[in-house]
Design an enzyme around this catalytic site. Structure first.
Site, PDB file in Angstrom:
ATOM      1  N   LEU A   1       4.060  -4.150   6.515  1.00 43.19           N
ATOM      2  CA  LEU A   1       3.594  -3.265   7.674  1.00 43.19           C
ATOM      3  C   LEU A   1       2.532  -3.381   8.234  1.00 43.19           C
ATOM      4  O   LEU A   1       2.345  -3.162   9.331  1.00 43.19           O
ATOM      5  CB  LEU A   1       3.807  -1.813   7.146  1.00 43.19           C
ATOM      6  CG  LEU A   1       5.127  -1.533   6.298  1.00 43.19           C
ATOM      7  CD1 LEU A   1       5.110   0.073   5.823  1.00 43.19           C
ATOM      8  CD2 LEU A   1       6.402  -1.301   7.370  1.00 43.19           C
ATOM      9  N   GLY A   2       1.531  -3.950   7.521  1.00 46.74           N
ATOM     10  CA  GLY A   2       0.242  -4.380   8.210  1.00 46.74           C
ATOM     11  C   GLY A   2      -0.635  -5.014   7.178  1.00 46.74           C
ATOM     12  O   GLY A   2      -0.374  -5.080   6.052  1.00 46.74           O
ATOM     13  N   ARG A   3      -1.766  -5.579   7.834  1.00 44.78           N
ATOM     14  CA  ARG A   3      -2.443  -6.560   7.255  1.00 44.78           C
ATOM     15  C   ARG A   3      -3.968  -6.105   7.453  1.00 44.78           C
ATOM     16  O   ARG A   3      -4.107  -5.917   8.643  1.00 44.78           O
ATOM     17  CB  ARG A   3      -2.442  -7.867   7.137  1.00 44.78           C
ATOM     18  CG  ARG A   3      -0.898  -8.345   6.737  1.00 44.78           C
ATOM     19  CD  ARG A   3      -0.888  -9.860   7.116  1.00 44.78           C
ATOM     20  NE  ARG A   3       0.634 -10.321   6.866  1.00 44.78           N
ATOM     21  CZ  ARG A   3       0.999 -10.610   5.518  1.00 44.78           C
ATOM     22  NH1 ARG A   3       0.063 -10.868   4.631  1.00 44.78           N
ATOM     23  NH2 ARG A   3       2.464 -10.846   5.303  1.00 44.78           N
ATOM     24  N   GLY A   4      -5.114  -6.278   6.496  1.00 42.61           N
ATOM     25  CA  GLY A   4      -6.234  -5.919   6.663  1.00 42.61           C
ATOM     26  C   GLY A   4      -7.301  -6.799   5.928  1.00 42.61           C
ATOM     27  O   GLY A   4      -6.569  -7.857   4.990  1.00 42.61           O
ATOM     28  N   GLY A   5      -8.603  -6.583   5.893  1.00 41.26           N
ATOM     29  CA  GLY A   5      -9.333  -7.600   5.214  1.00 41.26           C
ATOM     30  C   GLY A   5      -9.265  -7.267   3.613  1.00 41.26           C
ATOM     31  O   GLY A   5      -9.374  -8.185   2.768  1.00 41.26           O
TER      32      GLY A   5
ATOM     33  N   GLY B   1      -6.416  -6.239   2.044  1.00 35.76           N
ATOM     34  CA  GLY B   1      -4.905  -6.351   1.369  1.00 35.76           C
ATOM     35  C   GLY B   1      -3.964  -6.369   2.491  1.00 35.76           C
ATOM     36  O   GLY B   1      -4.127  -6.363   3.696  1.00 35.76           O
TER      37      GLY B   1
ATOM     38  N   VAL C   1      -0.295  -4.082   3.304  1.00 38.81           N
ATOM     39  CA  VAL C   1       0.435  -2.778   2.887  1.00 38.81           C
ATOM     40  C   VAL C   1       2.045  -3.074   3.311  1.00 38.81           C
ATOM     41  O   VAL C   1       2.295  -3.587   4.392  1.00 38.81           O
ATOM     42  CB  VAL C   1       0.265  -1.656   4.023  1.00 38.81           C
ATOM     43  CG1 VAL C   1       0.982  -0.446   3.562  1.00 38.81           C
ATOM     44  CG2 VAL C   1      -1.449  -1.257   3.576  1.00 38.81           C
TER      45      VAL C   1
ATOM     46  N   LYS D   1       0.046  -0.592  -1.219  1.00 40.57           N
ATOM     47  CA  LYS D   1      -0.934  -1.822  -0.650  1.00 40.57           C
ATOM     48  C   LYS D   1      -1.317  -2.586  -1.663  1.00 40.57           C
ATOM     49  O   LYS D   1      -1.593  -2.358  -2.946  1.00 40.57           O
ATOM     50  CB  LYS D   1      -2.194  -0.789  -0.365  1.00 40.57           C
ATOM     51  CG  LYS D   1      -3.200  -1.495   0.183  1.00 40.57           C
ATOM     52  CD  LYS D   1      -4.742  -0.457   0.390  1.00 40.57           C
ATOM     53  CE  LYS D   1      -5.771  -1.071   0.887  1.00 40.57           C
ATOM     54  NZ  LYS D   1      -6.913  -0.299   1.140  1.00 40.57           N
TER      55      LYS D   1
ATOM     56  N   ASP E   1     -15.324   4.381   7.670  1.00 38.34           N
ATOM     57  CA  ASP E   1     -14.526   3.499   8.144  1.00 38.34           C
ATOM     58  C   ASP E   1     -13.600   4.059   9.220  1.00 38.34           C
ATOM     59  O   ASP E   1     -12.473   3.660   9.091  1.00 38.34           O
ATOM     60  CB  ASP E   1     -14.009   2.482   7.072  1.00 38.34           C
ATOM     61  CG  ASP E   1     -13.571   1.305   7.779  1.00 38.34           C
ATOM     62  OD1 ASP E   1     -14.065   1.013   9.011  1.00 38.34           O
ATOM     63  OD2 ASP E   1     -12.683   0.609   7.321  1.00 38.34           O
TER      64      ASP E   1
END
Length: 211
Positions: A20-24, A26, A28, A43, A142
């Site tokens: 569903l989404g990516r970030g620094g 990990g 999700v 996550k 954040d």
């Protein structure tokens, strides 16, 4: 680090589906709770490629703190609740509510700035969430559009307590440069010992509907 593939079952209970989404920190994924037959979000926490063992060891500990912080606020209507934390392949996996919607960052990219009424409503939701977190002694640090979810019903929920700090927790106020870069989705590989900075309650970002 190799990511889990769709169809894998985590903790003997949660079957992973698409990302569903990516970030620094990990990725999700949509998942299915096989025990309850319900949809959830999971996550997958990435462990950093680092020559410094303490940096690699800090990520699972931070994930556990994030889960505890978010779980302590799970009854708040504008905070994405965390339901479970499991360990698989020596990595922590955080099980959360599956939000039917998208991030505020995606909403802004797709439709442009919020109207004044929408901005006021979003601000009230996020301020309510932050007020509850601060009352529990937790400073998010954040807050930004990527960490605010907007549901299909128009509700706004705060998520990602990955670099949150509990007031009075001493070393928890230390955030590495790698952590800051990861939270922003930037690489921060280094061969030297990690630099650190003292984070303060005001050192996080701000949620701006026009950015």
């Amino acid at each position: 680090m190799r990511e889990a593939i769709p169809g894998a079952v985590i903790g003997g209970r949660y079957r992973l589906d698409e990302a569903l989404g990516r970030g620094g920190f990990g990725v999700v994924r949509r998942a299915r709770d096989l025990e309850l037959g319900a949809g959830v979000a999971v996550k997958e926490v990435h462990l950093p490629d680092s020559d410094w063992p303490q940096e690699r060891a800090s990520r699972p500990a931070r994930a556990r703190r994030e889960a505890r912080d978010a779980a302590s606020l799970r009854e708040h209507p504008h905070i994405v609740p965390v339901y479970d934390l499991v360990t698989e392949d020596d990595r922590p996996w955080m099980v959360m509510r599956l939000v039917q919607g998208r991030s505020m960052a995606q909403r802004l990219a797709d439709r442009g700035p919020l109207t004044p009424a929408e901005a006021i409503s979003a601000a009230r939701c996020l301020l309510s969430a932050l007020e509850a977190a601060h009352a529990a002694g937790i400073v998010h640090r954040d807050v930004k559009p990527a960490n605010a979810m907007t549901t299909d019903r128009g509700d706004i929920l705060l998520t990602d307590f990955g670099i949150a700090r509990v007031k009075g927790a001493g070393p928890r106020g230390l955030v590495t440069i790698q952590d800051v870069c990861a939270a922003e989705g930037r690489g921060a590989a280094t061969k030297s010992p990690p630099a650190r900075r003292r984070a303060t309650p005001g050192s996080g970002g701000c949620c701006s509907s026009g950015s």
